[in-house]
Design an enzyme around this catalytic site. Structure first.
Site, short mmCIF file in Angstrom:
data_model
loop_
_atom_site.label_atom_id
_atom_site.label_comp_id
_atom_site.label_asym_id
_atom_site.label_seq_id
_atom_site.Cartn_x
_atom_site.Cartn_y
_atom_site.Cartn_z
N ASP A 171 -2.62 2.56 54.74
CA ASP A 171 -1.86 2.84 53.52
C ASP A 171 -2.13 1.73 52.49
OD1 ASP A 171 0.21 4.21 51.95
OD2 ASP A 171 1.39 2.41 52.31
N THR A 230 -1.97 5.60 46.47
CA THR A 230 -1.92 4.14 46.29
C THR A 230 -3.31 3.51 46.40
OG1 THR A 230 -1.38 3.94 48.64
CG2 THR A 230 0.45 3.91 47.09
N THR A 231 -4.15 4.05 47.29
CA THR A 231 -5.51 3.53 47.42
C THR A 231 -6.37 4.02 46.26
OG1 THR A 231 -5.26 3.61 49.82
CG2 THR A 231 -7.48 3.31 48.98
N ASP A 280 5.20 9.09 52.84
CA ASP A 280 4.27 9.47 51.78
C ASP A 280 4.29 10.98 51.55
OD1 ASP A 280 3.62 6.85 51.54
OD2 ASP A 280 1.55 7.03 52.19
#
Length: 532
Positions: free
Chosen positions: A65, A98-99, A391
C-alpha cells in the site's frame, strides 16, 4: 578591494542555502527516488515491501500500500515529503490510488527535469502542463459511464471496482469472495458514506477464505462473571464512568485513623457510595450495562444479582460505534434517567470466533451496521488484509456518492495521453514540448504496470497506443495473458473520482516542486550543556 566584493552573510552561521539549478536538481532527485521506491508495488503483479521499525526490530510491516509505505519511512528531502503528503491526502479523500498519484507526480518531474536541461523555463513547462491537465480531465470525463439508474448493472460495476482494487492487494487470490463481502457491506449503508457503521475485527487462525460478513455488531470483550450470557430485546445503557471506587483511593492525601474500626467505616462508606451509584444505574430500567472503564467486583456482583449484563473496558472506539448503531448516548452521570437515551437491539449473545469469545449485538435498529470478521494465518497477513479491505470500502463509498466509472488497465491513461498528444500537435512554441512530456508521463503508468508483471512494456504499450489511435477506446492491458484486451470485458473498472483525484493531485504536487528555485535549511538548535 577584495573585502568589498566578499559576500555579506545574512543567514545564521550553520544555516544552508541551495539556489537555482542545484535546488531544482535536489528536488527532482528526492521526488524521483521516492517514485522509484514505490513504483514496483503498482498494478496487479506489484511486489511487497518489508518495513522494519528502527526502535523495535521485532515490529515489521509487510505491505504494498503506497500510503502505508510512504508514511512509515523517514524522509529528509523536502520534495519527497510533498509526495508523501499527496499520497496521504489521496488515502484520506478516496482511499485508493495512493501509489498511482506518487508515480504520476514523479514521472512528471522526470520529464520536467529533461526539459529544464534543454533550457526550457519552469514557468513555460507549468503553463504547458496546465493546458494538458484540462485536456486530460475533459478526455477522462468524456470516457465515463454511469449505470446508477440500473441496480443490477450498478452492483456489477461495484463488484468490478472492488475486484480491481483488491487485485493488487494480498487478497487477490480470494478477490471474488471479498468483493462480494465489501459490496454487500457498502450497499447496506443505503447511500450513507459513514464507514464507522462497518466494523472490522481481526482474528488469527484459519485462512483468508474463512473471513465473513456478520450482520450485526461484534464487541471483542467478555461478559461479567455471573451475569446473563444471552438477552433478547435488551435495554442497553452505555457509559463512561468510574466503577472501581469500592476500594479506598485518596490520591495525594493522608488519612490518620486511630483503629481498624474507623478504617472499616471508611471502606463501608465507599462501598455504600458505589452501591448507590449501581442502584441509580439499575433504576434506568436497563438489563445491559456497557462501560468504557473497569467494573470492579462489587458493582459486577450487584449487577449480576439484579439480572443486568455488565460489559467492562469497552474501548472508546468500541463504545462510540456501539452507541451509533444501537441509538444510545454515552452517559457519565445517572441522576436524570428521563434524559438518557437507552439503546436497543434484538439479541445480545456470547459467540466463539476461532478460540476467542466475543459479544454479538444482532438485530440492531441501525440496519446499516455490520461487522467484517477477517481470519488469517498471521498478524501480518491480517493487518495487510485490513488495509486492503479499508481501501476497497473507501473506493466503493466514493463510487456510491459519485456513480460515474472509467475503464482501468491503462485504458484511461491512454485515452488522456492521446488527447494531450493531439493538443501538443496544434500548440506552437515550447509549450508543446511540456504538453508532450505530460502525455509521456501518463503513458508511464501502463508501462510500469507491464514491467511489474515481467512483460515487455515497450511492445505492449506501443500496441496499446496504436489500438487507441485506431479508434479502439476500450483497449487495455491484459495482465493475465500478457497481451492487449478489452478492459470492459476483462472487468477492470475504476471509480472516476479516484482517477480524477490522481490526475489533479499529481499535477499540483509536480507543479509545486517545479516552481522551487531556492532551498533554505535553518540552523539546528544549539544544545546548551546543563549546569549541575
Amino acid at each position: 578591494m577584495s573585502s568589498q566584493l566578499a559576500p555579506i552573510p545574512i543567514l545564521n552561521q550553520n544555516a544552508s542555502e541551495e539556489r537555482g539549478e542545484i535546488a531544482r536538481l535536489s528536488s527532482f532527485v528526492g521526488a524521483i527516488a521516492i517514485t522509484d521506491l514505490v513504483k514496483t508495488t503498482l498494478g496487479p503483479k506489484g511486489m511487497d515491501k518489508i518495513l522494519i521499525s528502527a526502535s523495535n526490530p521485532n515490529e515489521l510491516i509487510i505491505t504494498n500500500d503506497g500510503a502505508t509505505i510512504l508514511t512509515k519511512i523517514y524522509i529528509d528531502n523536502p520534495a519527497a515529503k510533498i509526495l508523501v503528503d499527496i499520497s496521504r491526502t489521496q488515502d484520506d479523500e478516496v482511499g485508493d490510488g495512493t501509489t498511482s498519484v506518487c508515480v504520476l507526480a514523479g514521472e512528471l518531474l522526470r520529464e520536467g527535469e529533461r526539459l529544464v536541461q534543454q533550457k526550457v523555463h519552469p514557468q513555460t513547462i507549468i503553463s504547458g502542463w496546465r493546458l494538458a491537465l484540462e485536456t486530460a480531465r475533459a478526455a477522462l470525463q468524456s470516457s465515463t459511464q454511469d449505470h446508477s439508474s440500473d441496480k443490477v448493472k450498478f452492483r456489477e460495476d461495484l463488484l468490478n471496482i472492488a475486484r480491481t482494487t483488491l487485485s493488487s492487494k494480498i487478497l487477490h487470490t480470494e478477490k471474488d469472495h471479498f468483493a462480494n463481502m465489501v459490496v454487500d457491506a457498502v450497499l447496506r449503508l443505503n447511500g450513507n458514506t459513514n464507514l464507522d457503521n462497518i466494523h472490522i475485527i481481526k482474528k488469527s487462525g484459519g485462512s483468508l477464505r474463512e473471513s465473513y460478513l456478520d450482520e450485526g455488531f461484534i464487541l471483542e470483550k467478555k461478559i461479567g462473571v455471573g451475569c446473563p450470557k444471552r438477552l433478547e430485546n435488551p435495554k442497553i445503557l452505555i457509559a463512561n464512568t468510574a466503577m472501581d471506587t469500592d476500594k479506598i483511593k485518596i490520591f495525594g492525601g493522608k488519612v490518620v485513623v486511630d483503629s481498624m474500626t474507623e478504617l472499616s467505616k471508611m471502606e463501608d462508606a465507599e462501598k455504600e457510595k458505589m452501591l448507590n451509584k449501581c442502584k441509580k444505574i439499575v433504576d434506568h430500567g436497563i438489563n445491559c450495562f456497557v462501560n468504557r472503564q473497569l467494573v470492579y467486583n462489587l458493582p459486577e456482583q450487584y449487577f449480576a444479582e439484579h439480572g443486568v449484563m455488565s460489559i467492562e473496558h469497552a474501548d472508546f472506539d468500541g463504545i462510540e460505534r456501539l452507541a451509533l448503531v444501537t441509538g444510545a448516548e454515552i452517559v457519565s452521570t445517572f441522576d436524570h434517567p428521563e434524559l438518557v437515551k437507552i439503546g436497543t437491539c434484538k439479541l445480545i449473545e456470547e459467540v466463539m470466533i476461532g478460540e476467542d469469545k466475543v459479544i454479538r449485538f444482532s438485530g440492531i435498529p441501525s440496519g446499516e451496521a455490520c461487522t467484517i470478521v477477517l481470519r488469517g494465518a498471521t498478524s501480518h497477513i491480517l493487518e495487510e488484509a485490513e488495509r486492503s479491505i479499508h481501501d476497497a470500502l473507501c473506493v466503493l463509498a466514493v463510487t456510491v456518492a459519485e456513480t460515474r466509472t472509467v475503464l482501468g488497465a491503462g485504458c484511461s491513461e491512454m485515452i488522456m495521453s492521446k488527447a494531450v498528444d493531439e493538443l501538443a500537435a496544434i500548440t506552437p512554441g515550447k509549450k508543446a514540448m511540456a504538453i508532450e512530456s505530460f502525455a509521456k508521463a501518463l503513458r508511464q503508468i501502463p508501462t510500469i504496470i507491464a514491467n511489474n508483471a515481467g512483460y515487455d512494456s515497450s511492445e505492449l504499450v506501443s500496441q496499446l497506443k496504436a489500438a487507441h489511435h485506431q479508434g479502439d477506446k476500450k483497449a487495455g492491458l491484459n495482465m493475465r495473458d500478457g497481451c492487449i484486451g478489452n478492459a470492459e470485458e476483462l472487468g477492470v473498472i475504476e471509480s472516476f473520482k479516484v482517477k480524477q483525484q490522481v490526475l489533479v493531485s499529481a499535477h499540483e504536487a509536480a507543479e509545486m516542486i517545479m516552481r522551487v528555485d531556492d532551498i533554505l535549511r535553518a540552523a539546528p538548535r544549539q544544545r546548551s550543556n546543563l549546569q549541575h
